[in-house]
Design a protein around this motif. Structure first.
Motif, short mmCIF file in Angstrom:
data_model
loop_
_atom_site.label_atom_id
_atom_site.label_comp_id
_atom_site.label_asym_id
_atom_site.label_seq_id
_atom_site.Cartn_x
_atom_site.Cartn_y
_atom_site.Cartn_z
N PHE A 192 -31.99 104.55 99.47
CA PHE A 192 -31.49 105.89 99.21
C PHE A 192 -31.74 106.80 100.42
CE2 PHE A 192 -32.56 110.23 98.00
CZ PHE A 192 -31.37 110.65 97.43
N TYR A 193 -32.95 106.75 100.97
CA TYR A 193 -33.30 107.61 102.11
C TYR A 193 -32.48 107.26 103.35
CZ TYR A 193 -37.15 109.59 99.45
OH TYR A 193 -37.89 110.24 98.50
N LEU A 194 -32.27 105.99 103.59
CA LEU A 194 -31.46 105.59 104.74
C LEU A 194 -30.02 106.07 104.60
CD1 LEU A 194 -32.79 101.97 105.42
CD2 LEU A 194 -33.16 104.02 106.84
N LYS A 195 -29.44 105.91 103.42
CA LYS A 195 -28.07 106.38 103.18
C LYS A 195 -28.01 107.90 103.31
CE LYS A 195 -26.60 102.60 100.24
NZ LYS A 195 -26.37 102.13 98.88
N SER A 196 -29.00 108.59 102.79
CA SER A 196 -29.03 110.05 102.87
C SER A 196 -29.17 110.51 104.31
CB SER A 196 -30.18 110.60 102.02
OG SER A 196 -29.97 110.30 100.65
N ALA A 197 -29.99 109.84 105.10
CA ALA A 197 -30.15 110.20 106.52
C ALA A 197 -28.84 110.00 107.27
CB ALA A 197 -31.25 109.35 107.16
N GLU A 198 -28.14 108.94 106.94
CA GLU A 198 -26.87 108.66 107.61
C GLU A 198 -25.82 109.72 107.28
OE1 GLU A 198 -23.67 105.17 107.07
OE2 GLU A 198 -25.69 104.47 107.57
N ARG A 199 -25.78 110.17 106.04
CA ARG A 199 -24.79 111.15 105.60
C ARG A 199 -25.12 112.58 106.01
NH1 ARG A 199 -25.72 109.86 100.42
NH2 ARG A 199 -26.01 112.04 99.99
N CYS A 200 -26.40 112.88 106.10
CA CYS A 200 -26.85 114.26 106.30
C CYS A 200 -26.47 114.78 107.70
CB CYS A 200 -28.36 114.33 106.11
SG CYS A 200 -29.01 116.01 106.06
N ARG A 201 -25.87 115.96 107.75
CA ARG A 201 -25.50 116.57 109.04
C ARG A 201 -26.60 117.50 109.54
NH1 ARG A 201 -21.20 120.02 108.92
NH2 ARG A 201 -21.67 120.51 106.78
N ASN A 202 -27.48 117.92 108.67
CA ASN A 202 -28.55 118.83 109.03
C ASN A 202 -29.68 118.07 109.70
OD1 ASN A 202 -31.30 120.10 108.15
ND2 ASN A 202 -29.83 121.78 108.30
N LYS A 203 -30.14 118.57 110.84
CA LYS A 203 -31.16 117.89 111.65
C LYS A 203 -32.49 117.71 110.89
CE LYS A 203 -32.22 117.76 116.47
NZ LYS A 203 -32.03 118.42 117.74
N LEU A 204 -32.94 118.75 110.20
CA LEU A 204 -34.19 118.65 109.44
C LEU A 204 -34.06 117.63 108.33
CD1 LEU A 204 -37.06 119.55 108.68
CD2 LEU A 204 -36.02 121.41 107.34
N GLY A 205 -32.98 117.71 107.57
CA GLY A 205 -32.77 116.77 106.47
C GLY A 205 -32.69 115.33 106.97
N LYS A 206 -31.95 115.12 108.04
CA LYS A 206 -31.79 113.78 108.62
C LYS A 206 -33.15 113.22 109.05
CE LYS A 206 -28.06 112.76 111.05
NZ LYS A 206 -27.46 111.72 110.27
N SER A 207 -33.93 114.03 109.76
CA SER A 207 -35.26 113.59 110.22
C SER A 207 -36.19 113.30 109.05
CB SER A 207 -35.89 114.65 111.12
OG SER A 207 -35.15 114.82 112.28
N MET A 208 -36.14 114.17 108.05
CA MET A 208 -37.01 114.00 106.88
C MET A 208 -36.66 112.69 106.15
SD MET A 208 -39.56 115.38 105.31
CE MET A 208 -39.53 116.98 106.08
N PHE A 209 -35.38 112.47 105.93
CA PHE A 209 -34.97 111.25 105.23
C PHE A 209 -35.34 109.99 106.02
CE2 PHE A 209 -31.50 113.90 103.07
CZ PHE A 209 -32.19 113.99 101.87
N LYS A 210 -35.16 110.02 107.33
CA LYS A 210 -35.51 108.86 108.16
C LYS A 210 -37.01 108.57 108.10
CE LYS A 210 -31.83 109.01 111.63
NZ LYS A 210 -31.51 109.31 113.03
#
Length: 174
Positions: free
Chosen positions: A23-41
């Motif tokens: 779930f986190y990997l898919k969310s990081a891939e989809r997320c355009r926001n830098k903070l969200g992407k970093s957090m999910f990764k």
């Protein structure tokens, strides 16, 4: 808790960690926001580390029929707090969090709250000090994930308010 129940609990934990990492990997891939992407990764990386340690314990416990005596209790710490600090210090322009990003953060909050509770229950049901310490570490890490995701949710819903709060500005301008 009986040994069988503990082994089953480890199997549930392995399944949860795998599902959450995906779930986190898919969310990081989809997320355009830098903070969200970093957090999910980062949380995906943490979940993989949890999975690897749980898998090792599960295999040893299954073969030895008890908590492994020689297995270290430690789990690598999480860097989720550092992501928030770094983001605040850089204060870079970032794409806003979308409704999908916010939904993913809220789903993740639920995962982490349930994970914290699950590991706390395993900790409380154990009489083995090493086992108890291990599940305490995992419970605390899930709590750190939860708090960092809560911060991310606050940022997505009110970026200006989030920056004001994090920068600790006072009325006197200090």
């Amino acid at each position: 808790m009986k040994k069988e129940e503990r082994l089953n609990a480890l199997e549930v934990a392995l399944t949860n960690e795998t599902r959450e990492r995906e779930f986190y990997l898919k969310s990081a891939e989809r997320c355009r926001n830098k903070l969200g992407k970093s957090m999910f990764k980062q949380i995906a990386d943490d979940e993989l580390e949890h999975y690897d340690r749980l898998k090792e314990i599960h295999a040893r416990w299954k073969s030895e029929k008890k908590w492994p005596e020689s297995l270290p209790v430690t789990v690598k710490g999480t860097a989720v707090k550092d992501i928030l600090k770094d983001f605040l210090l850089k204060a870079e322009a970032s794409a806003p969090g979308s409704d999908d990003d916010l939904k993913a953060v809220r789903t993740a909050l639920d995962f982490e709250a349930r994970g914290e509770k699950f590991y706390a229950q395993l900790r409380d049901a154990s009489t083995d000090p090493k086992e108890k310490a291990f599940f305490e570490i995992l419970s605390k890490m899930e709590r750190q994930h939860y708090l960092s995701l809560k911060d991310t949710e606050d940022y997505f819903t009110d970026p200006e308010g989030w920056f004001r709060k994090k920068e600790h500005h006072g009325i006197d301008g200090a």
